[in-house]
Design a protein around this motif. Structure first.
Motif, mmCIF file in Angstrom:
data_model
loop_
_atom_site.group_PDB
_atom_site.id
_atom_site.type_symbol
_atom_site.label_atom_id
_atom_site.label_comp_id
_atom_site.label_asym_id
_atom_site.label_seq_id
_atom_site.Cartn_x
_atom_site.Cartn_y
_atom_site.Cartn_z
ATOM 1 N N CYS A 1 0.862 -1.186 0.000
ATOM 2 C CA CYS A 1 0.000 0.000 0.000
ATOM 3 C C CYS A 1 0.901 1.240 0.000
ATOM 4 N N HIS B 1 2.980 1.907 3.293
ATOM 5 C CA HIS B 1 4.088 0.988 3.556
ATOM 6 C C HIS B 1 5.167 1.056 2.497
ATOM 7 N N CYS C 1 -1.614 -5.728 0.464
ATOM 8 C CA CYS C 1 -0.302 -5.187 0.836
ATOM 9 C C CYS C 1 0.413 -6.251 1.665
ATOM 10 N N CYS D 1 0.850 -4.909 5.358
ATOM 11 C CA CYS D 1 -0.444 -4.921 6.074
ATOM 12 C C CYS D 1 -0.826 -6.354 6.443
HETATM 13 ZN ZN LIG Z 1 0.248 -1.761 3.882
#
Ligand SMILES: [Zn+2]
Ligand SMILES: [Zn+2]
Length: 247
Positions: free
Chosen positions: A59, A62, A126, A129
């Motif tokens: 994402c 990140h 992600c 994540c």
């Molecule tokens: Zn992420």
């Protein structure tokens, strides 16, 4: 669930008295996840792990955190193979018939083009994540566990400064599934109260912060309002960094 590994970080987070102890926990998990992804362990050199990061990507938040990490070569390698895979999949999706002008489809909506489906699916994924979420659920469940088992933790929970809106919802929504009848009601009522008291306290601090920027209040004391904005960012947006940078 091996509860012992999770209890100490939770008790530490609650002891720190931040505007959201769950944000604090999440932040630690995030640091670990970034370290795992691009740190000295070089997990990205392992085939099965790279396959996952190639598929999931990262994402925006990140990707930015990975870029801040000193290992630029590691990130370049991960991005390169992720982009290989994405380009391959997109070229496949592009072969589907192109969308028609919307005017022809007033009544019948046309099916979503595979290009859109692919990118939308990708946006939900992600690698970092995903890595965080595995432990995060266990941490949340441990909060319920501690609440049911330990009188001291119940006191600590009730005396906390509350939570950000997002983690208030997380704690609220998971409790009925995890907790037994005995403490559920009490937990939810305490959660509601701690949340709203903390939220309104920061709202009031913001109000005083606004007043203090008015010359008429210049001589008045700051009270607790000096860092109200940073604490408001935690409550409203789960943003911890600003709270740490305050003087
Ligand atoms: Zn992420
Ligand atoms: Zn939070």
């Amino acid at each position: 669930m091996k509860t012992e590994i999770y209890t100490i970080p939770i008790q530490d987070a609650f002891a720190e008295e931040s505007e959201c102890p769950v944000c604090r926990m999440y932040q630690k998990l995030e640091e670990n996840a970034i370290n795992y992804t691009i740190g000295p362990g070089a997990s990205y050199m392992e085939g099965d792990i790279r396959e996952q990061s190639d598929e999931q990507g990262f994402c925006q938040k990140h990707l930015e955190m990975l870029y801040e990490y000193p290992n630029k070569l590691g990130l370049a390698m991960m991005l390169k193979t992720h982009m290989d895979k994405t380009a391959k999949e997109l070229k496949k999706a592009m072969k589907a018939p192109l969308p028609q002008a919307a005017v022809l489809f007033r009544k019948k909506s046309q099916t979503v083009h595979p290009v859109i489906t692919f990118v939308e699916e990708k946006e939900k994924k992600c690698f970092v994540c995903d890595y965080i979420n595995h432990s995060f659920t266990n941490y949340i469940n441990t909060i319920y566990y501690l609440y049911e088992k330990e009188e001291d933790f119940r006191k600590q929970f009730a005396a906390s400064k509350g939570f950000c809106v997002n983690h208030y919802k997380v704690l609220f929504s998971g409790a009925p599934e995890y907790m037994g009848k005995k403490y559920l009601n009490e937990f939810l009522m305490t959660l509601n109260e701690t949340f709203i008291n903390g939220y309104e306290r920061v709202r009031d601090d913001l109000e005083w912060f606004i007043c203090k920027n008015d010359y008429r209040y210049k001589e008045q004391p700051w009270k607790n309002a000096r860092d109200a904005l940073q604490r408001g960012l935690v409550k409203a947006g789960s943003i911890m960094e600003a709270e740490e940078k305050k003087e």
